[in-house]
Design a protein around this motif. Structure first.
Motif, PDB file in Angstrom:
ATOM      1  N   ILE A  83      23.707  44.204  59.867  1.00  0.00           N
ATOM      2  CA  ILE A  83      25.386  44.498  60.087  1.00  0.00           C
ATOM      3  C   ILE A  83      25.143  46.049  60.581  1.00  0.00           C
ATOM      4  O   ILE A  83      24.632  46.795  60.361  1.00  0.00           O
ATOM      5  N   LYS A  93      22.809  47.791  55.111  1.00  0.00           N
ATOM      6  CA  LYS A  93      22.901  46.951  56.269  1.00  0.00           C
ATOM      7  C   LYS A  93      22.661  46.672  57.792  1.00  0.00           C
ATOM      8  O   LYS A  93      23.091  46.354  57.630  1.00  0.00           O
ATOM      9  N   ASP A 139      30.716  54.328  58.991  1.00  0.00           N
ATOM     10  CA  ASP A 139      29.123  54.569  58.660  1.00  0.00           C
ATOM     11  C   ASP A 139      28.320  56.105  58.194  1.00  0.00           C
ATOM     12  O   ASP A 139      27.452  56.483  57.944  1.00  0.00           O
TER      13      ASP A 139
END
Length: 178
Positions: free
Chosen positions: A50, A45, A56
């Motif tokens: 991102i 990511k 996460d």
């Protein structure tokens, strides 16, 4: 007596890994870079620009907390951007000092532009970290201005370390308030 465990925190590019590794070497502690413990999906990511969210980071923070619990002497470089993240890292960990490498966006962005071979990608990612950052309370961490040379930052940390383990148990906190 030197603290047995330390977290060097701040946004990406503030110098956590560099300062943390020098600090660990100087104090004879083991050094761990929190970036090395991200699961592959987090790295993917971030490589794509991102930003990570709380979900996460959950597994990553649990892994780092376990590391701090198991390691008798450690310096951990970790962003620790929110109070909840810091609480999770501290859970069950004694004799811990938090060092906050504080800097403004422009200074840190300039440093980012000089980096190579790091998966943290782009201005948007750094903006996201600044948006997520909740600075620690004054009695929660040693605040160190990163506009100094790396040697000066390291020396300031060494000069300001509490004589007892935890920052909040040290009389040094009172001297640094106000």
């Amino acid at each position: 007596m030197t603290p047995k465990k330390m977290i060097v925190m701040g946004v990406s590019g503030c110098g956590k890994s560099s300062i943390g590794s020098h600090l660990a070497k100087t104090l004879g502690l083991n050094f761990f870079d929190g970036d090395d413990f991200h699961p592959p999906e987090n790295v993917r990511k971030m490589s794509q620009g991102i930003p990570l969210n709380d979900d996460d980071r959950a597994e990553w923070l649990a892994t780092l907390n376990q590391l701090l619990r198991q390691e008798p002497h450690a310096v951990l470089a970790c962003s620790a951007l929110k109070p909840d993240y810091r609480a999770q890292l501290r859970d069950g960990v004694e004799d811990l000092v938090l060092v906050y490498l504080q800097g403004d966006f422009d200074t840190i962005w300039q440093r980012h532009q000089q980096r190579s071979d790091h998966y943290f990608n782009g201005r948007t990612m750094l903006e996201s970290q600044f948006a997520t950052l909740v600075e620690p309370a004054q009695d929660e961490a040693l605040f160190v201005d990163i506009r100094q040379t790396q040697a000066a930052v390291l020396q300031e940390i060494l000069n300001r370390l509490p004589e007892t383990g935890s920052l909040t148990e040290s009389p040094m906190v009172e001297r640094n308030k106000g």
